[in-house]
Design a protein around this motif. Sequence first.
Motif, PDB file in Angstrom:
ATOM      1  N   TYR A 178       0.813  -1.223   0.000  1.00  0.00           N
ATOM      2  CA  TYR A 178       0.000   0.000   0.000  1.00  0.00           C
ATOM      3  C   TYR A 178       0.847   1.274   0.000  1.00  0.00           C
ATOM      4  CZ  TYR A 178       0.815  -0.724   5.020  1.00  0.00           C
ATOM      5  OH  TYR A 178       1.378  -0.974   6.233  1.00  0.00           O
ATOM      6  N   THR A 179       2.163   1.142  -0.092  1.00  0.00           N
ATOM      7  CA  THR A 179       3.066   2.299  -0.062  1.00  0.00           C
ATOM      8  C   THR A 179       3.353   2.788  -1.471  1.00  0.00           C
ATOM      9  OG1 THR A 179       4.106   1.395   1.916  1.00  0.00           O
ATOM     10  CG2 THR A 179       5.320   3.094   0.742  1.00  0.00           C
ATOM     11  N   TRP A 180       3.124   4.067  -1.709  1.00  0.00           N
ATOM     12  CA  TRP A 180       3.476   4.630  -3.015  1.00  0.00           C
ATOM     13  C   TRP A 180       4.267   5.919  -2.883  1.00  0.00           C
ATOM     14  CZ3 TRP A 180      -1.674   4.672  -1.392  1.00  0.00           C
ATOM     15  CH2 TRP A 180      -2.227   5.919  -1.147  1.00  0.00           C
ATOM     16  N   VAL A 181       4.475   6.414  -1.671  1.00  0.00           N
ATOM     17  CA  VAL A 181       5.208   7.665  -1.511  1.00  0.00           C
ATOM     18  C   VAL A 181       6.709   7.431  -1.620  1.00  0.00           C
ATOM     19  CG1 VAL A 181       3.443   8.755  -0.074  1.00  0.00           C
ATOM     20  CG2 VAL A 181       5.291   7.487   1.017  1.00  0.00           C
ATOM     21  N   SER A 182       7.395   8.477  -2.032  1.00  0.00           N
ATOM     22  CA  SER A 182       8.852   8.402  -2.135  1.00  0.00           C
ATOM     23  C   SER A 182       9.464   8.479  -0.731  1.00  0.00           C
ATOM     24  CB  SER A 182       9.369   9.543  -3.010  1.00  0.00           C
ATOM     25  OG  SER A 182       9.058  10.786  -2.411  1.00  0.00           O
ATOM     26  N   PRO A 183      10.702   8.052  -0.594  1.00  0.00           N
ATOM     27  CA  PRO A 183      11.341   8.056   0.721  1.00  0.00           C
ATOM     28  C   PRO A 183      11.310   9.416   1.418  1.00  0.00           C
ATOM     29  CG  PRO A 183      12.655   6.756  -0.789  1.00  0.00           C
ATOM     30  CD  PRO A 183      11.569   7.418  -1.610  1.00  0.00           C
ATOM     31  N   ASP A 184      11.390  10.507   0.665  1.00  0.00           N
ATOM     32  CA  ASP A 184      11.394  11.824   1.297  1.00  0.00           C
ATOM     33  C   ASP A 184      10.042  12.197   1.906  1.00  0.00           C
ATOM     34  OD1 ASP A 184      10.782  11.894  -1.514  1.00  0.00           O
ATOM     35  OD2 ASP A 184      10.771  14.082  -1.420  1.00  0.00           O
ATOM     36  N   HIS A 185       8.988  11.468   1.610  1.00  0.00           N
ATOM     37  CA  HIS A 185       7.669  11.712   2.205  1.00  0.00           C
ATOM     38  C   HIS A 185       7.373  10.800   3.401  1.00  0.00           C
ATOM     39  CE1 HIS A 185       6.866  13.707  -1.681  1.00  0.00           C
ATOM     40  NE2 HIS A 185       6.117  14.477  -0.929  1.00  0.00           N
ATOM     41  N   LYS A 186       8.172   9.793   3.599  1.00  0.00           N
ATOM     42  CA  LYS A 186       7.868   8.794   4.628  1.00  0.00           C
ATOM     43  C   LYS A 186       7.879   9.369   6.043  1.00  0.00           C
ATOM     44  CE  LYS A 186       8.874   4.751   1.954  1.00  0.00           C
ATOM     45  NZ  LYS A 186       9.512   3.455   1.885  1.00  0.00           N
TER      46      LYS A 186
END
Length: 67
Positions: free
Chosen positions: A44-52
Amino acid sequence: MATDREIVLEQAIVALLSEAKDAGSDLAIIGEKAKIGIAGNKEYTWVSPDHKVGVRDAIDYLVGRIG
């Protein structure tokens, strides 16, 4: 200032989490599992690492708001 979409999404999430809590779910456990899932790139993860980090903070905010 929050967009209409952000307001609607936050209200939907708060409603869902409130009902989950009323149904007996432990939101602290769910929140921790969700943060681990985001960090580990679950399906369910689609954000880039900088948004985590922001996602983790949002989970803490939402769980704390329903508390």
